[in-house]
Design an enzyme around this catalytic site. Structure first.
Site, mmCIF file in Angstrom:
data_model
loop_
_atom_site.group_PDB
_atom_site.id
_atom_site.type_symbol
_atom_site.label_atom_id
_atom_site.label_comp_id
_atom_site.label_asym_id
_atom_site.label_seq_id
_atom_site.Cartn_x
_atom_site.Cartn_y
_atom_site.Cartn_z
ATOM 1 N N GLU A 271 16.709 -4.177 -5.079
ATOM 2 C CA GLU A 271 18.060 -4.249 -5.145
ATOM 3 C C GLU A 271 18.234 -2.486 -5.427
ATOM 4 O O GLU A 271 18.999 -1.540 -5.260
ATOM 5 C CB GLU A 271 18.670 -4.690 -6.262
ATOM 6 C CG GLU A 271 19.697 -6.000 -5.807
ATOM 7 C CD GLU A 271 20.522 -6.858 -6.644
ATOM 8 O OE1 GLU A 271 20.633 -5.926 -7.349
ATOM 9 O OE2 GLU A 271 21.360 -7.853 -6.074
ATOM 10 N N HIS A 292 -3.130 -20.696 0.050
ATOM 11 C CA HIS A 292 -3.451 -21.569 0.374
ATOM 12 C C HIS A 292 -2.655 -21.982 1.915
ATOM 13 O O HIS A 292 -2.636 -22.635 2.132
ATOM 14 C CB HIS A 292 -4.081 -22.459 0.366
ATOM 15 C CG HIS A 292 -5.664 -22.612 -0.238
ATOM 16 N ND1 HIS A 292 -6.617 -23.332 -0.195
ATOM 17 C CD2 HIS A 292 -5.603 -22.105 -1.666
ATOM 18 C CE1 HIS A 292 -7.658 -23.247 -1.167
ATOM 19 N NE2 HIS A 292 -7.247 -22.258 -2.207
ATOM 20 N N LYS A 406 29.237 -10.304 0.956
ATOM 21 C CA LYS A 406 30.714 -10.675 0.276
ATOM 22 C C LYS A 406 31.968 -10.494 1.119
ATOM 23 O O LYS A 406 32.867 -11.344 1.507
ATOM 24 C CB LYS A 406 31.427 -10.197 -1.216
ATOM 25 C CG LYS A 406 30.356 -10.457 -2.045
ATOM 26 C CD LYS A 406 30.088 -9.314 -3.256
ATOM 27 C CE LYS A 406 28.951 -9.294 -4.199
ATOM 28 N NZ LYS A 406 29.340 -9.010 -5.550
HETATM 29 O O1 PA5 Z 1 21.861 -6.028 -10.585
HETATM 30 C C1 PA5 Z 1 23.371 -6.740 -10.704
HETATM 31 O O2 PA5 Z 1 24.296 -5.929 -11.026
HETATM 32 C C2 PA5 Z 1 23.631 -7.719 -9.669
HETATM 33 O O3 PA5 Z 1 22.266 -8.186 -9.069
HETATM 34 C C3 PA5 Z 1 24.038 -8.965 -10.400
HETATM 35 O O4 PA5 Z 1 23.113 -8.994 -11.520
HETATM 36 C C4 PA5 Z 1 24.679 -9.583 -9.419
HETATM 37 O O5 PA5 Z 1 24.679 -9.094 -8.965
HETATM 38 C C5 PA5 Z 1 25.646 -10.863 -10.601
HETATM 39 O O6 PA5 Z 1 26.883 -10.058 -10.731
HETATM 40 P P1 PA5 Z 1 28.209 -10.193 -11.638
HETATM 41 O O7 PA5 Z 1 27.173 -10.750 -13.220
HETATM 42 O O8 PA5 Z 1 28.881 -9.385 -12.120
HETATM 43 O O9 PA5 Z 1 27.982 -11.351 -11.443
#
Ligand code: PA5
Length: 415
Positions: A271, A292, A406
Site C-alpha cells: 500500500e 514444495h 469501495k
Molecule cells: O493503511 C491503511 O490506512 C489502511 O490499510 C487501513 O488500515 C485499512 O483500510 C482500514 O482502515 P480503518 O482503520 O480506517 O478501518
C-alpha cells in the site's frame, strides 16, 4: 536490532549503486511530512500509556475467555502478526491463561462471521473494534453483529462493559463510544493504519494475549535509536534491485510463526509503494513448506524476483531428532541432529540454491522470535518502507487506489 546483509545480491547489483542512493534526503523529507507520527511512537511510549493499555487488557482478561478483534488492513494485521510471532501461530489452540483472540471484520463473508460466532460458543467474550477512520464497511458491518450479540447475551450494561473502541480522535466510533459509554483508546491522528502496530491498535490485543508490551516497545525503541543505517541499507538495496528489473520481492522465513508478519509486511509495502504505475510487488513464502509449492518457480521461473530472507540466530526449541528411522538411505543417519541446526542448514541450502539460480538475496538477521525482536523488526520495516517509497518517488502514506473498489461496492449496493 535488525542486521542487514546484502552480500547475496552483489552478483546482481554493485555495492556502489546501493551506497550511491542518498537516503539522508529522504529521511529529512520524512521529518517534514504530517503522517510521520509513527516515527516517534517508540520514543513517546511511556508508563502512563502502558498502564492504560494494561488496565483495559486486565479487565478484558478477567471477564472473557475470548477477545474478538474487529478490524481490517492495518487495524488487525499487526496485532495478529505480533501474537503469532511472539506467542505462536497456534496461540488459540495451546493451553494458556489468557483469552483466545479471534479476528473478524476483515471480510464481508457471512459464512466466516457465523463460524467466528460458533467458535465463541457459550464462552464469555469481549470485543475490541479497531478502525482509524471509524467508517470502513467491513468493520462497520461486523460491529453491528457483535453489538447485537453482546446486547443479547449481557444486556445494556454488559454491552458497555464489553465493547472496547480503538479509533481516531473525533471519528464516528469514538463519538459512538462517548455517546453510549464504551471504553475507548484514541489513535494518534498522524499515524496511518498500516504504520500503527506499535500504538494502541496493536498493543491492546497483544497485551490481552499476555505479551509483555513494555518489552515489545523496548525493542522498537532500540531500533528507533540505532537502526537508521540498516533500515536505509535495506531500502536502497531493494530500489537498486528494482532498477535492475527485479520487480517482485519475496520475503521468506523458516519459522511458521512468521507467516502473519509476512501478511502485515505485504500490506505495509504494497500500500505504501504501489502507486503511480510503479512499485515492487511484495509476496511472502513460508519455508520449507512453500519450497514444495513455489520452489520450482523461484528456482527456474522468470528472473524478475529477489528474495529477502529473515534469519533467526537462536530458537526457543531444543528438540533433537529421535531414533527409529524407517529409512535405509541418507535420512537414516539424522538421529540426534538438533532441529534448529537442520532449519539453519535448510536456510543456507535454499539461499545458495536460489542465488545460484539467479535470484538475488537480501538477509535480515534477528536474534530470535521475541517481543523485543518483533518491536524492532516492525519499526525497522516501517522506517525502511517509508524511505524506500520516497526513493522511488511516491508518497508512502495514503492509499488513494483503495477507494476504487469501495466506490463500486457502494454503487452496486445502492448505498
Ligand atoms: O493503511 C491503511 O490506512 C489502511 O490499510 C487501513 O488500515 C485499512 O483500510 C482500514 O482502515 P480503518 O482503520 O480506517 O478501518
Amino acid at each position: 536490532m535488525v542486521k542487514v546483509d546484502i552480500s547475496g545480491a552483489l552478483g546482481f547489483i554493485d555495492e556502489n549503486e546501493v551506497r550511491a542512493i542518498d537516503t539522508s534526503v529522504h529521511l529529512q523529507k520524512l521529518e517534514t511530512m504530517y503522517e510521520n507520527g509513527w516515527m516517534k511512537v517508540p520514543a513517546v511510549f511511556n508508563a502512563e500509556l502502558s498502564d492504560k493499555v494494561k488496565c483495559l487488557a486486565e479487565k478484558i482478561t478477567k471477564q472473557s475467555q475470548v477477545l474478538v478483534v474487529l478490524g481490517i488492513g492495518g487495524s488487525y494485521l499487526g496485532a495478529r502478526a505480533a501474537i503469532e510471532y511472539i506467542k505462536s501461530p497456534n496461540y488459540n489452540m495451546l493451553p494458556k491463561k489468557t483469552p483466545d483472540i479471534l479476528f473478524a471484520g476483515n471480510n464481508v463473508s457471512g459464512e466466516y462471521l457465523e463460524q467466528i460466532i460458533a467458535l465463541i460458543g457459550d464462552r464469555d467474550f469481549s470485543v475490541n473494534v479497531v478502525s482509524k477512520s471509524g467508517s470502513t464497511i467491513e468493520t462497520a458491518i461486523s460491529l453491528r453483529f457483535f453489538k447485537e450479540l453482546l446486547l443479547k447475551k449481557y444486556g445494556q450494561q454488559g454491552l458497555k462493559e464489553r465493547l472496547f473502541v480503538t479509533s481516531d480522535i473525533g471519528s464516528p466510533l469514538i463519538q459512538m463510544a462517548q455517546r453510549e459509554g464504551y471504553a475507548y483508546l484514541e489513535m494518534p491522528p498522524e499515524v496511518g493504519g498500516r504504520y500503527s502496530v506499535l500504538t494502541v491498535v496493536g498493543l491492546l490485543p497483544c497485551c490481552v494475549a499476555g505479551i509483555d508490551i513494555d518489552e515489545l516497545m523496548r525493542g522498537a525503541k532500540e531500533e528507533f535509536d540505532n537502526g537508521i543505517q540498516e533500515a536505509c541499507l535495506y531500502a536502497a538495496a531493494r530500489q537498486a534491485l528494482y532498477k535492475k528489473g527485479k520487480k517482485i520481492e519475496m520475503l521468506a522465513c523458516f519459522e511458521p510463526a512468521f507467516r502473519s508478519t509476512g501478511e502485515w509486511w505485504k500490506q505495509l509495502f504494497g500500500e505504501s509503494e504501489g502507486k503511480e504505475g510503479i512499485g515492487i510487488f511484495p509476496s511472502y513464502a513460508d519455508y520449507s513448506a512453500d519450497l514444495h509449492s513455489m520452489g520450482q518457480l523461484i528456482q527456474e521461473g522468470e528472473r524478475t524476483l529477489f528474495e529477502t530472507f529473515v534469519s533467526l540466530k537462536s530458537s526457543r526449541s531444543s528438540l533433537n531428532v529421535p531414533s527409529g528411522s524407517i529409512h535405509s538411505d541418507k535420512i537414516a543417519t539424522i538421529e540426534g541432529f538438533d532441529m534448529h541446526k537442520i532449519n539453519c542448514s535448510a536456510f543456507d541450502a535454499v539461499k545458495k540454491a536460489h542465488i545460484d539460480g539467479g535470484v538475488p538475496a537480501l538477509e535480515l538477521c534477528l536474534p530470535s522470535l521475541s517481543a523485543a525482536s518483533f518491536g524492532a523488526l516492525a519499526y525497522f520495516f516501517m522506517r525502511s518502507c517509508a524511505v524506500s517509497s520516497l526513493i522511488s518517488g511516491v508518497n508512502p502514506f495514503g492509499q488513494p487506489g483503495v477507494e476504487a473498489y469501495k466506490k463500486n461496492l457502494f454503487a452496486i449496493l445502492g448505498l
